[in-house]
Design an enzyme around this catalytic site. Structure first.
Site, PDB file in Angstrom:
ATOM      1  N   ARG A 194       0.829  -1.210   0.000  1.00  0.00           N
ATOM      2  CA  ARG A 194       0.000   0.000   0.000  1.00  0.00           C
ATOM      3  C   ARG A 194       0.863   1.259   0.000  1.00  0.00           C
ATOM      4  NH1 ARG A 194      -3.051   2.294   5.019  1.00  0.00           N
ATOM      5  NH2 ARG A 194      -4.259   3.993   4.103  1.00  0.00           N
ATOM      6  N   HIS A 236       0.666   3.953  -2.971  1.00  0.00           N
ATOM      7  CA  HIS A 236       0.227   5.324  -2.722  1.00  0.00           C
ATOM      8  C   HIS A 236       1.346   6.346  -2.950  1.00  0.00           C
ATOM      9  CE1 HIS A 236      -3.631   4.390  -0.240  1.00  0.00           C
ATOM     10  NE2 HIS A 236      -3.478   3.572  -1.276  1.00  0.00           N
ATOM     11  N   HIS A 258      -5.737  -6.327  -4.449  1.00  0.00           N
ATOM     12  CA  HIS A 258      -6.646  -6.531  -3.322  1.00  0.00           C
ATOM     13  C   HIS A 258      -6.709  -7.991  -2.885  1.00  0.00           C
ATOM     14  CE1 HIS A 258      -9.090  -2.540  -3.879  1.00  0.00           C
ATOM     15  NE2 HIS A 258      -7.916  -2.372  -3.310  1.00  0.00           N
ATOM     16  N   TRP A 307     -10.396  -9.026   1.493  1.00  0.00           N
ATOM     17  CA  TRP A 307     -11.005  -9.352   0.206  1.00  0.00           C
ATOM     18  C   TRP A 307     -10.998 -10.865  -0.040  1.00  0.00           C
ATOM     19  CZ3 TRP A 307      -8.095  -4.917   0.869  1.00  0.00           C
ATOM     20  CH2 TRP A 307      -8.654  -3.711   0.438  1.00  0.00           C
TER      21      TRP A 307
END
Length: 346
Positions: free
Chosen positions: A101, A105, A237, A253
């Site tokens: 992540r 990002h 995910h 997920w």
């Protein structure tokens, strides 16, 4: 063998300079007088060859020291850096998805029109960018975990560290070895881009609808991605989960949130997803167990025909997914960069 061949070529060229009628001599600016005695010519030949041997040895020495080992680009041992990152994940596999992540990002702020944002400046280390809504929780987790590694390696940029952490995490969690390049140069806080460049989980009406598909194409299109790449990147995910204290959403997920595979697509296409009844933001859960979740921007991949065709392919063919994902994630990691050096890290 490479060095021996190179030396042979240079020495052969040097010798040819003294072959009658050969133009190499004039090309290197050396002229022998036509009236020189054979003794003088032999002396000159001997001196020239000695000089050639010396020059060749010097050139070989410079080449040997100037060419860096693949893992030592920019003076940093990136294999060692990756090994230290891997140790974090081995000790606690749940850290892997958070490092992914962070890499995502740090790269996903790129704008192909204004040519700013992206991973090149490592600006996600600043509190100003960490305060952006999509980055909730990263300051106290991934950024904090990597700080000791940054301090351990002089010359290692935050920008390189964060993106390397992403590809290392995929490898450690069972995914492919993704191409990675070094040479990002950290930028000052002034390079932080405005909030709002990362994708949202839901826009427009509650739950999945066409506005969510439009949103994905707008956000990813701004970075230069097409529909296939959008769907491939959504496959990340397969890892991790949402936390109420960070994003407001809740749940994983997949049933294997620390293993990278195509489970995101197989579950998305095979389970019955229903709106979750709770006080939190709109999301879906699987009707069978209620333990898995999907965001509105996940479910819209089933509703949009252009997205759906790639979802179907990746659900059936894991190798195709891993190949396409690797290309898309490398592209993502290199947004907003220049003059990178392809680097061996694994």
């Amino acid at each position: 063998m490479m060095k021996s061949a190179s030396l042979a070529i240079i020495l052969a060229t040097a010798t040819q300079a003294f072959v009658p009628g050969n133009n190499v001599l004039s090309n290197i600016g050396t002229k022998l007088s036509a009236s020189s005695s054979s003794v003088e010519a032999q002396d000159d030949r001997r001196a020239f060859l000695v000089s050639a041997f010396s020059t060749t040895a010097a050139v070989a020495s410079i080449a040997a020291t100037a060419t860096p080992l693949p893992a030592l680009a920019n003076g940093v041992d990136y294999k060692a850096v990756s090994k230290d990152i891997a140790a974090l994940i081995k000790a606690d596999p749940d850290k892997g998805p958070t490092l992914v992540r962070l890499a995502w990002h740090s790269s996903g702020t790129y704008d192909k029109m204004s040519k700013d944002g992206g991973s090149g400046g490592g600006t996600i280390r600043f509190k100003e960018e960490l305060a952006h809504g999509g980055n909730a929780g990263l300051a106290k987790t991934a950024v904090k975990w990597l700080e000791p590694i940054h301090k351990k390696y002089p010359g290692l940029s935050y920008a390189d560290l964060y993106t390397l952490a992403g590809v290392t995490a995929f490898k450690e969690l069972g995914g492919p070895i993704i191409g990675w390049s070094s040479g990002r140069v950290d930028q000052p806080v002034a390079a932080v881009t405005p909030d709002g460049r990362l994708p949202n989980a839901d826009v427009g009406p509650k739950l999945a609808d066409s506005s969510d598909a439009d949103h994905l194409r707008q956000i990813f299109g701004r970075m230069g991605f097409n529909d296939k790449e959008i769907v491939a990147l959504s496959g990340a995910h397969a890892l991790g989960r949402c936390h109420e204290n960070a994003s407001g959403f809740s749940g994983p997920w997949t049933f294997t949130p620390t293993t990278f595979n195509n489970a995101y697509f197989t579950l998305l296409t095979s389970l019955n997803w229903v709106p979750k009844e709770w006080k939190g933001p709109p999301q879906y859960v699987d009707a069978g167990t209620g333990k898995l979740m999907m965001l509105p921007t996940d479910l819209v991949l089933l509703q949009d025909k252009k997205f759906m065709k790639f979802v179907t392919v990746y659900a059936k063919d894991e190798q195709k997914f891993l190949k396409d994902f690797s290309k898309a994630f490398q592209k993502l990691n290199e947004l907003g960069t220049s003059n990178l050096t392809p680097t061996e890290w694994a």
